[in-house]
Enzyme design. Sequence first.
Site, PDB file in Angstrom:
ATOM      1  N   LYS A   1     -12.497 -10.242   7.755  1.00  0.00           N
ATOM      2  CA  LYS A   1     -11.067 -10.415   7.524  1.00  0.00           C
ATOM      3  C   LYS A   1     -10.455 -11.084   8.744  1.00  0.00           C
ATOM      4  CE  LYS A   1      -9.964  -6.652   4.328  1.00  0.00           C
ATOM      5  NZ  LYS A   1      -9.121  -5.432   4.126  1.00  0.00           N
TER       6      LYS A   1
ATOM      7  N   LYS B   1      -7.595   1.435   6.643  1.00  0.00           N
ATOM      8  CA  LYS B   1      -8.603   2.499   6.755  1.00  0.00           C
ATOM      9  C   LYS B   1      -9.351   2.388   8.083  1.00  0.00           C
ATOM     10  CE  LYS B   1      -9.366   2.418   1.718  1.00  0.00           C
ATOM     11  NZ  LYS B   1      -8.632   1.179   1.400  1.00  0.00           N
TER      12      LYS B   1
ATOM     13  N   TYR C   1     -15.035   5.929  -0.258  1.00  0.00           N
ATOM     14  CA  TYR C   1     -14.020   6.345  -1.217  1.00  0.00           C
ATOM     15  C   TYR C   1     -14.483   5.966  -2.614  1.00  0.00           C
ATOM     16  CZ  TYR C   1     -12.773   1.462  -0.281  1.00  0.00           C
ATOM     17  OH  TYR C   1     -12.824   0.101  -0.087  1.00  0.00           O
TER      18      TYR C   1
ATOM     19  N   ARG D   1     -13.147   4.292  -6.016  1.00  0.00           N
ATOM     20  CA  ARG D   1     -12.070   3.375  -6.410  1.00  0.00           C
ATOM     21  C   ARG D   1     -11.973   3.274  -7.932  1.00  0.00           C
ATOM     22  NH1 ARG D   1     -11.025  -2.326  -3.558  1.00  0.00           N
ATOM     23  NH2 ARG D   1      -9.974  -0.823  -2.198  1.00  0.00           N
TER      24      ARG D   1
ATOM     25  N   ARG E   1     -20.409  -3.979   3.482  1.00  0.00           N
ATOM     26  CA  ARG E   1     -19.981  -3.181   2.332  1.00  0.00           C
ATOM     27  C   ARG E   1     -21.054  -3.190   1.254  1.00  0.00           C
ATOM     28  NH1 ARG E   1     -14.094  -3.598  -0.433  1.00  0.00           N
ATOM     29  NH2 ARG E   1     -13.709  -2.263   1.360  1.00  0.00           N
TER      30      ARG E   1
ATOM     31  N   LYS F   1       0.846  -1.198   0.000  1.00  0.00           N
ATOM     32  CA  LYS F   1       0.000   0.000   0.000  1.00  0.00           C
ATOM     33  C   LYS F   1       0.880   1.246   0.000  1.00  0.00           C
ATOM     34  CE  LYS F   1      -3.929  -2.198   2.314  1.00  0.00           C
ATOM     35  NZ  LYS F   1      -4.864  -2.147   3.462  1.00  0.00           N
TER      36      LYS F   1
ATOM     37  N   GLU G   1      -3.056   0.624  -3.929  1.00  0.00           N
ATOM     38  CA  GLU G   1      -2.843  -0.758  -3.483  1.00  0.00           C
ATOM     39  C   GLU G   1      -2.429  -1.604  -4.677  1.00  0.00           C
ATOM     40  OE1 GLU G   1      -5.121  -4.203  -0.819  1.00  0.00           O
ATOM     41  OE2 GLU G   1      -6.034  -2.229  -1.162  1.00  0.00           O
TER      42      GLU G   1
END
Length: 662
Positions: A181, A358, A259, A261, A166, A100, A326
């Site tokens: 995750k 983030k 954001y 992307r 999300r 990143k 990324e």
Amino acid sequence: MLEEDLSDIIADVHDLAKFTQLNYTGFQKIIKKHDKQTGWTLKPVFHARLNAKPFFKDNYDAFIVKLSKLYDLVRTRGNPTMGDSSAGGNQQNFIRQTTKYWVHPDNITELKLIILKHLPVLVFNPNKEFEKEDAAISSIYYDNRDFELYLGRLRKDEGAEAIRLRWYGGMQNQTIFVERKTHREDWTGEKSVKARFPLKEKHVNAFMKGEYTVAQAFEKMRREGKKSVKEIENLEALAREVQYSVITRRLEPAVRSFYNRTAFQLPGDARVRISLDTELSLVREDNWDGKKRSGDNWRRMDIGIDYPFSQLPPNDIERFPYAILEVKLQTQAGQEPPAWVRELTSSHLVEAVPKFSKFIHGTATLFPHNIKLLPFWLPQMGVDIRKPATHRFGIERPNQSVSISTSDEPSSTSDDEGSSGEDDERTPPNEETHLLENHDRENEATAVNGTPRAPGGGGNFLDEEERSGTGEHIDDATTFYDSDDDIISPTHRRHRTPQILTKLTNGTLYILRKIAPHPRSTQVTGHNPHAATIYHRPFRAPPGKKIFVPIRIEPKVHFAAERTFLSWFEFSIIISAIATTLLNFTTTQEGGRNALLYAALGFTVTAVASLMYAAGLYLYRVRMMLLRRPVGFHEKWGPNVLCGLMLVAVLVNFAGKWAGKM
């Protein structure tokens, strides 16, 4: 020829983006100088009028998508790569590497234009006209009042989880992805995984409370039969674990990330995937301070994707100043990544920030009174990440040898080099630049904690390279000559002899240090002549907080500490055996005890001291490993002291034997 024409268009888009950026900044500076000189406050009114103009609000994303399609057609000779846009992530014989980077807003457009020359913009629906909301991604991160998930992800604990909801596009999207995750340490032999399953928006609240069961959530999926039974069972197991964690840990909505992307990837080929997240905003979603934000809902409804969310109070939002690049590489073992990727990641356009998150950044900045452990990058947010170009890299026009990247000076372009009579009527560039820099430094550069800000506003601090370039913080140790080399006065002559002796002594010590064997660093040469210079700036955490430095503690480190303790323990047993042997040979003399008794006492003291020292050192190392403190585990004083005690004990033994013979 078509490729050259497209390269020319790409250079035009780059120039237009830089032109609008410089003009917008120029207008801001003009009104700022006006208010400072006249005492009138016109900046808010002028800022509102300027924001109403579309000049600097042009969205280049649509241009970039079109340019990417055209460039991909030309690059592939009219046969673009076909395949599923989401495919390519299931190869088993690939090693995935993710890094990143931060990207300054001045370099975002240029970076996109550079990448699209190698990878096309990833479009999931090529038949649909591109709209801005197609790039929007929003996520709701869950945590509890103890910030258990935040601390686990920050410390990289084995099995640390991050749970988020999300959705893509606007608030009207009804498909929500529940993601988890899980961090895995390398020594476990497993890889960190990210798994998710879809859920309808109307069922999210009930599912998070346990009222909507897993069987109900996957009933339609089982009935349609679009997925195999094995896949559905895996998704059901994931859903049960997520639901159990939310209920038992009392997880609630904490932070929202938004954001836009832009992803670059060949369809159906995930060997190289690059994503650039811009306009990153982090918003509070909790109700923990008594203020109703999301209420009983799983997300707040007073905002959508209307960046910059001006309706929110400053305490509820953190607008990240940089874009996030990324780079994900899936290369076979021993295979090098593409050369252009290595050149891109080592260029002046990006700043590497390993393990940036983030969720971690948003939690640390939005809850300053609750978070005591901070990520390592947080104290460096005030440092300007813009860097001078280290090598020729940027947007260039065809058959043009001079780079026109955003970091180049205007005086280095071919237009300035080819101009003739007009330059004679203008102010000399060096003099004009010098006057502007002095004026900006006097009127705009302000210091916070002794660190000057970058001239021209923007709130960025000067880094060490820029401060050294402006002549600030000049140390006496940087002088290039000593006063002894100048004309020596009679007073100086009287001190010349001690100075000569001092220099001879220092020179001798320097030669001895050079002769002594020790590890020496290897000088790395690069394109930049100043690349070997290392600039260091100490960072301190705010009062009552600590900066967490990522430390990897593997099981073999604990085993090494145990082996070291056992080695010391063995040493103590050997010394105690020597002491016992000497004690057995002691005899009583007429004048008192035999001298060997004192030698045995010396070895006994040495054995006990080494045992206590080893136990204390082992406990200290284990504690530091558990706390993941960045301390040195090597020991240089203990062995020296114990060897000294051994030497004393042996000398006492020899002295005793010698005295007995006398």
